[in-house]
Scaffold this active site. Structure first.
Site, short mmCIF file in Angstrom:
data_model
loop_
_atom_site.label_atom_id
_atom_site.label_comp_id
_atom_site.label_asym_id
_atom_site.label_seq_id
_atom_site.Cartn_x
_atom_site.Cartn_y
_atom_site.Cartn_z
NE ARG A 17 3.29 -4.63 11.42
CZ ARG A 17 4.42 -4.16 11.19
NH1 ARG A 17 5.82 -4.41 10.42
NH2 ARG A 17 4.61 -3.40 9.29
CE LYS B 163 -2.16 -0.70 4.03
NZ LYS B 163 -1.31 -2.05 4.59
NE ARG C 13 8.05 -1.98 5.85
CZ ARG C 13 6.64 -2.33 5.65
NH1 ARG C 13 6.05 -2.15 5.17
NH2 ARG C 13 5.93 -2.56 7.05
NE ARG D 190 7.50 0.24 10.25
CZ ARG D 190 6.56 -0.06 9.17
NH1 ARG D 190 6.00 0.42 8.69
NH2 ARG D 190 5.58 -0.63 10.34
NE ARG E 77 -2.85 -0.69 11.13
CZ ARG E 77 -2.20 -0.41 10.21
NH1 ARG E 77 -1.92 0.54 9.86
NH2 ARG E 77 -0.88 -0.71 10.24
P1 AMP Z 1 1.44 1.23 8.90
O1 AMP Z 1 3.41 1.42 8.71
O2 AMP Z 1 0.36 1.59 8.21
O3 AMP Z 1 2.00 -0.11 9.65
O4 AMP Z 1 1.07 1.28 10.73
C1 AMP Z 1 2.80 0.80 11.94
C2 AMP Z 1 2.10 1.23 13.03
O5 AMP Z 1 1.49 2.67 13.41
C3 AMP Z 1 0.82 0.34 13.60
O6 AMP Z 1 1.53 -1.24 13.67
C4 AMP Z 1 0.72 0.81 14.50
O7 AMP Z 1 0.96 0.69 15.86
C5 AMP Z 1 0.49 2.10 13.91
N1 AMP Z 1 -0.90 2.18 13.53
C6 AMP Z 1 -0.79 2.69 11.62
N2 AMP Z 1 -1.65 3.03 11.34
C7 AMP Z 1 -2.70 2.85 12.48
C8 AMP Z 1 -4.53 2.93 11.98
N3 AMP Z 1 -4.99 3.57 11.56
N4 AMP Z 1 -5.11 3.14 13.86
C9 AMP Z 1 -4.53 2.63 14.88
N5 AMP Z 1 -2.83 2.21 14.86
C10 AMP Z 1 -2.20 2.50 13.70
#
Ligand code: AMP
Length: 218
Positions: A171, A13, A127, A160, A88
């Site tokens: 996750r 994404k 990644r 990360r 989410r």
């Molecule tokens: P991502 O970079 O989208 O994989 O997000 C990394 C982390 O940020 C996730 O595992 C959550 O801890 C937090 N996070 C990102 N977007 C959201 C969201 N919409 N709702 C809740 N937590 C989020």
């Protein structure tokens, strides 16, 4: 054009959001990126979010919904945006709808990146992210020209903490339990379209462009 990119972590994404953002000149809004910036700068939001993020758990809805509500009101997002990684949860989707109604705007399409688990695991574990500009790379699929260095800004690449094996598994579980129900939520609203998240970057972009043309968004 206002889009939501929905799908499991590692579905591509963020990579597609960056490409589409660049071509269509609309901002890609990644709640993950915004939260990581907040953690880096030790802001009040960052301090609250840090422990959830390290475990691969979701940050509370009120925090992320507030971030997005503020971000989509900014000037560069007035003509369009791509939401990457938000909503989410159903509650976040409801809060987003409330905000969009207030601004009298609507989402044109929700694109679901349907992705197989082996692809997710291989993408996340390989990644690498730029510390400076957050550009995404992959040790095999999207390697930088110079190992460990960002092509775009020369920043240092890092892995990360939540891309380590145990957190990846959590996750994926969190996605299945808390996010996957959004597929039906948006299907019922008629705005969901599906793309294979297993495609490589160029193929996925081709499919997306064809989809936007078919929907008369381009
Ligand atoms: P991502 O970079 O989208 O994989 O997000 C990394 C982390 O940020 C996730 O595992 C959550 O801890 C937090 N996070 C990102 N977007 C959201 C969201 N919409 N709702 C809740 N937590 C989020």
């Amino acid at each position: 054009m206002r889009l939501i990119f929905l799908g499991p972590p590692g579905a591509g994404k963020g990579t597609q959001a960056a490409v589409v953002s660049d071509k269509l000149k609309i901002p890609a809004i990644s709640t993950g990126d915004i939260l990581r910036e907040s953690v880096k700068s030790n802001s009040p939001i960052g301090l609250k979010a840090k422990s959830y993020m390290e475990k691969g758990e979701l940050v509370p809805d009120e925090i992320v919904a507030g971030i997005v509500a503020d971000r989509i009101k900014k000037g560069d997002a007035l003509c369009g945006f791509i939401l990457d990684g938000f909503p989410r949860t159903i509650n976040q989707a409801d809060k987003l709808k409330e905000q969009l109604d207030k601004q009298s705007i609507k989402i044109d399409l929700v694109i679901y990146f349907e992705t197989s688990e082996p692809v997710i695991i291989s993408r996340l574990s390989g990644r690498r992210i730029c510390k400076n500009c957050s550009a995404n790379y992959h040790v095999k699929n999207i390697p930088p020209k110079v190992q460990g260095v960002c092509d775009k800004c020369g920043g240092e690449l890092y892995q990360r903490v939540d891309d380590k094996e145990n957190t990846i598994k959590n996750r994926i579980e969190v996605y299945k339990k808390q996010t996957a129900s959004l597929i039906d939520y948006y299907k019922q609203k008629g705005s969901l379209r599906t793309i294979s998240g297993d495609l490589d970057v160029k193929e996925a972009y081709k499919v997306l462009t064809a989809m936007f043309k078919k929907e008369k968004l381009l």
